[in-house]
Motif scaffolding. Structure first.
Motif, PDB file in Angstrom:
ATOM      1  N   THR A 131       0.824  -1.214   0.000  1.00 45.46           N
ATOM      2  CA  THR A 131       0.000   0.000   0.000  1.00 45.46           C
ATOM      3  C   THR A 131       0.853   1.257   0.000  1.00 45.46           C
ATOM      4  OG1 THR A 131      -0.105   0.086   2.428  1.00 45.46           O
ATOM      5  CG2 THR A 131      -1.810  -1.194   1.288  1.00 45.46           C
ATOM      6  N   GLN A 132       2.158   1.100   0.201  1.00 42.50           N
ATOM      7  CA  GLN A 132       3.073   2.237   0.229  1.00 42.50           C
ATOM      8  C   GLN A 132       4.478   1.768  -0.145  1.00 42.50           C
ATOM      9  OE1 GLN A 132       2.842   3.422   4.684  1.00 42.50           O
ATOM     10  NE2 GLN A 132       1.251   1.909   4.249  1.00 42.50           N
ATOM     11  N   PHE A 133       5.399   2.705  -0.263  1.00 38.91           N
ATOM     12  CA  PHE A 133       6.720   2.410  -0.813  1.00 38.91           C
ATOM     13  C   PHE A 133       7.702   1.845   0.216  1.00 38.91           C
ATOM     14  CE2 PHE A 133       5.181   5.032  -4.257  1.00 38.91           C
ATOM     15  CZ  PHE A 133       5.836   4.537  -5.387  1.00 38.91           C
ATOM     16  N   MET A 134       7.233   1.275   1.296  1.00 44.07           N
ATOM     17  CA  MET A 134       8.089   0.636   2.287  1.00 44.07           C
ATOM     18  C   MET A 134       7.330  -0.528   2.903  1.00 44.07           C
ATOM     19  SD  MET A 134       8.057   3.597   5.234  1.00 44.07           S
ATOM     20  CE  MET A 134       8.184   2.599   6.722  1.00 44.07           C
ATOM     21  N   PRO A 135       8.034  -1.566   3.347  1.00 44.72           N
ATOM     22  CA  PRO A 135       7.354  -2.737   3.912  1.00 44.72           C
ATOM     23  C   PRO A 135       6.773  -2.461   5.287  1.00 44.72           C
ATOM     24  CG  PRO A 135       9.734  -3.013   4.041  1.00 44.72           C
ATOM     25  CD  PRO A 135       9.497  -1.765   3.258  1.00 44.72           C
ATOM     26  N   PRO A 136       5.727  -3.174   5.673  1.00 42.82           N
ATOM     27  CA  PRO A 136       5.058  -2.912   6.949  1.00 42.82           C
ATOM     28  C   PRO A 136       5.911  -3.243   8.166  1.00 42.82           C
ATOM     29  CG  PRO A 136       4.099  -4.823   5.840  1.00 42.82           C
ATOM     30  CD  PRO A 136       5.004  -4.169   4.863  1.00 42.82           C
ATOM     31  N   GLU A 137       7.022  -3.993   7.991  1.00 45.96           N
ATOM     32  CA  GLU A 137       7.886  -4.301   9.129  1.00 45.96           C
ATOM     33  C   GLU A 137       8.640  -3.082   9.652  1.00 45.96           C
ATOM     34  OE1 GLU A 137       7.277  -8.059   6.864  1.00 45.96           O
ATOM     35  OE2 GLU A 137       7.801  -6.002   6.334  1.00 45.96           O
ATOM     36  N   LEU A 138       8.768  -2.042   8.839  1.00 45.25           N
ATOM     37  CA  LEU A 138       9.531  -0.857   9.233  1.00 45.25           C
ATOM     38  C   LEU A 138       8.694   0.116  10.060  1.00 45.25           C
ATOM     39  CD1 LEU A 138      11.724   0.224   6.178  1.00 45.25           C
ATOM     40  CD2 LEU A 138      12.497  -0.447   8.445  1.00 45.25           C
ATOM     41  N   PHE A 139       9.335   0.732  11.050  1.00 46.17           N
ATOM     42  CA  PHE A 139       8.651   1.802  11.776  1.00 46.17           C
ATOM     43  C   PHE A 139       8.373   2.948  10.796  1.00 46.17           C
ATOM     44  CE2 PHE A 139      13.133   2.978  12.045  1.00 46.17           C
ATOM     45  CZ  PHE A 139      13.131   4.356  11.902  1.00 46.17           C
ATOM     46  N   GLY A 140       7.258   3.623  10.986  1.00 43.54           N
ATOM     47  CA  GLY A 140       6.868   4.695  10.071  1.00 43.54           C
ATOM     48  C   GLY A 140       5.876   4.269   9.017  1.00 43.54           C
TER      49      GLY A 140
ATOM     50  N   THR B 192      -4.004   6.527   1.656  1.00 41.83           N
ATOM     51  CA  THR B 192      -4.974   6.345   0.578  1.00 41.83           C
ATOM     52  C   THR B 192      -4.599   5.100  -0.217  1.00 41.83           C
ATOM     53  OG1 THR B 192      -5.347   8.729   0.394  1.00 41.83           O
ATOM     54  CG2 THR B 192      -5.974   7.369  -1.493  1.00 41.83           C
ATOM     55  N   THR B 193      -5.566   4.217  -0.423  1.00 41.94           N
ATOM     56  CA  THR B 193      -5.311   2.997  -1.194  1.00 41.94           C
ATOM     57  C   THR B 193      -6.092   3.049  -2.503  1.00 41.94           C
ATOM     58  OG1 THR B 193      -7.057   1.829   0.010  1.00 41.94           O
ATOM     59  CG2 THR B 193      -4.805   1.612   0.842  1.00 41.94           C
ATOM     60  N   TYR B 194      -5.673   2.230  -3.447  1.00 40.68           N
ATOM     61  CA  TYR B 194      -6.238   2.268  -4.800  1.00 40.68           C
ATOM     62  C   TYR B 194      -6.670   0.857  -5.195  1.00 40.68           C
ATOM     63  CZ  TYR B 194      -4.154   6.863  -4.622  1.00 40.68           C
ATOM     64  OH  TYR B 194      -3.826   8.137  -4.250  1.00 40.68           O
ATOM     65  N   ASP B 195      -7.874   0.493  -4.770  1.00 39.21           N
ATOM     66  CA  ASP B 195      -8.382  -0.841  -5.055  1.00 39.21           C
ATOM     67  C   ASP B 195      -8.759  -0.972  -6.525  1.00 39.21           C
ATOM     68  OD1 ASP B 195      -8.094  -1.526  -2.374  1.00 39.21           O
ATOM     69  OD2 ASP B 195     -10.112  -0.822  -1.872  1.00 39.21           O
TER      70      ASP B 195
END
Length: 556
Positions: free
Chosen positions: A359-368, A374-377
């Motif tokens: 959903t964004q330009f970094m993996p969910p394991e990272l803080f932040g 906004t998501t684009y289904d």
């Protein structure tokens, strides 16, 4: 503040533990390493998907180059085995000043380069000054990509868009003490030093073999010296023997290595671009292991008695846009493209088990990471409405993808491109196909702004959000055209300089929301690449940063 305690505050400490525990291995030990074998020398043959560009960490940004570089060269610090925590390497300890501008590194005693020269503080400063004083073609993003993204500028900036360098200077106060000065505080600085781009090379070899002899253009550099082709000299567990371009790189164990010696006598990296051909080479006994196993081959190899290891999902695949090229300069067109593509179908069809939608330009394991961007289904009707609202009449999309390569975030680029094209044309776009060989054509074209719409991705280099969204969006990036968003720039600058971890996380969450509203590109998957080995290979630890050391691997 000493080295390890400072590291735990600055780096993503919790991430390392999560990733290490997340390792899975089929046919391997519980710790995720390949099983079998007792060591005792021998030769290990490992297949990659492409040839290295050059064996000089300062001049490359691709994984096939850094795989070899990581065996031959070392930096002041490194990431822990199988995780993202920072630990000592050539520097046994370090200390930062209270204002964060002065970093004092104490070097190990008794470390030598492969040419017999001693590692000392003068050698460390020589390398930093070399990078800082790059001129001409060497300042191109296609060449010194990581210096530009981490440090931001050079002693003499030849591009007016370049900012002031984070690096200010280096002084060897005695034989074992190198003092590095920054122009501003950076919470990501120490973690960044673990990247292959900041590994330390022999000053004597750099000079003798003309490492900085690079001609051509920023878009098409020509490496004219022989350091990176014939004489790469570092301090690592393996030393360079030969490179047959397009075929194989041969390394041998360095007998005077300062740490635990390599377990095999010879390490060969061979090039097999085609995934099925890599599988067949393993099955035929021509190689001992290979990276980037095709998802369709995993079950077949497991059934055949081969070991399958999985690298943690610390990457992102994305579609990128040139903001200065119509129709991508129109936000509604970028949003329409995002809604037009069924990314869930692409992940189901083309990715291995464990891949998750981004959903964004970094993996969910990272803080932040933010859970409210906004998501684009997938919504073709909404895509058509956005096209109509945009007022754009020329709906031609020059859409690029690479050939002759398999990447951890993109097992089959053409297969992704074909599914995306079908979806885009279904809502009214006309896709204009463009393609180029990965190395060097495609890499150079994307990094210098020659691809209006393109498929690419990113493997994390260190455990910090700055390595993902900071790399992409903290400054004008040719990859994304004239992307110029002062609000995002300012937010990422503030986040990098913030020393409180909780405050940094909040700032990066804000930045992720801004980025996904602006849609400079479309992140769509985080994948867990599979690595295969034959029975009898032991000691390989999958690394979330793809920085695996082969010095611990044994063969029977």
């Amino acid at each position: 503040m000493r080295g390890m305690s400072l590291n735990r505050r600055l780096a993503a400490g919790a991430v390392a533990g999560t990733l290490a525990l997340g390792l899975t291995a089929c046919g391997g030990d519980d710790d995720g390493s390949a099983e079998g074998g007792d060591g005792g020398g021998g030769t290990l043959v490992f297949a990659g998907s492409a040839d290295p560009v050059i064996m000089d960490g300062a001049l490359v940004s691709d994984g096939e180059s850094t795989r070899v570089i990581n065996q031959v060269f070392e930096g002041l610090v490194r990431s822990e085995e199988g995780g993202t925590e920072i630990e000592p390497a050539l520097a046994e300890s370090w200390e930062a000043s209270d204002d964060g501008l002065t970093w004092t590194f104490t070097l190990r005693e008794g470390v030598t380069f492969h040419d017999g020269e001693a590692l000392d503080a003068e050698a460390v400063c020589f390398n930093f000054e070399r990078w800082y004083n790059f001129t001409g073609v060497l300042q191109s993003p296609a060449v010194s990509y990581y210096w530009g993204t981490v440090m931001g500028g050079f002693a003499a900036n030849e591009d007016p868009a370049m900012g002031e360098s984070l690096y200010s200077g280096c002084e060897a106060t005695d034989e074992r003490t190198a003092v590095i000065t920054l122009s501003r505080p950076s919470s990501a600085f120490l973690s960044a030093l673990a990247m292959p781009a900041f590994t330390i090379a022999s000053p004597a070899a750099l000079q003798e073999f003309e490492a900085d002899a690079v001609s051509g253009t920023g878009e098409a550099p020509s490496f004219d010296g022989t350091f990176g082709y014939e004489h790469p000299v570092g301090t690592g567990p393996f030393q360079f023997e030969s490179w047959e371009r397009g075929s194989e790189v041969r390394l041998s164990a360095y007998e005077d290595y300062w740490d635990e010696p390599a377990q095999v006598d010879e390490l060969i990296f061979t090039v097999i671009p085609d995934g099925p051909a890599r599988r067949q080479a393993l099955e035929n006994g021509e190689i001992d292991g290979y990276d980037l196993v095709d998802p369709a081959d995993v079950e077949l190899l497991e059934t055949g008695g081969f070991q399958i290891l999985r690298r943690p999902a610390f990457n992102v695949a994305y579609i990128g846009f040139q903001q200065n090229v119509p129709p991508f300069d129109n936000l509604q067109i970028r949003q329409a493209i995002a809604h037009a593509i069924d990314f869930d179908n692409i992940i189901r069809t083309n990715y291995p088990e464990g891949a998750v939608k981004a959903t964004q330009f970094m993996p969910p394991e990272l803080f932040g990471w933010a859970d409210d961007v906004t998501t684009y289904d997938y919504d073709p009707d909404l895509a058509r409405d956005l096209i109509a609202q945009s007022g754009v009449t020329d709906l031609t999309l020059p859409f690029w993808y690479p050939t002759d390569v398999t990447r951890p975030y993109m097992p089959n680029a053409q297969a992704n491109w074909e599914l995306m094209t079908t979806d885009l044309e279904a809502v009214g776009f006309t896709v204009e196909p463009h393609t180029a060989p990965w190395n060097p054509d495609y890499l150079d074209a994307t990094q210098t702004g020659g691809t209006p719409m393109f498929l690419l991705g990113w493997n994390g280099d260190f455990g910090d959000p700055d390595n993902f969204i900071g790399t992409f969006f903290q400054d004008v990036n040719p990859q994304f055209g004239s992307f110029d968003n002062p609000e995002i720039f300012a937010k990422l600058d503030e986040a990098e300089q913030e020393t409180d971890q909780e405050a940094r996380a909040a700032l990066y969450q804000e930045a992720n929301r801004l980025i996904m509203d602006f849609v400079p590109g479309i992140p769509y998957v985080h994948s867990e690449p599979a690595i295969a080995f034959r029975e009898g290979v032991s000691g390989f630890v999958p690394d979330p940063l793809s920085n695996e050391s082969f010095s611990t691997v044994t063969v029977d």
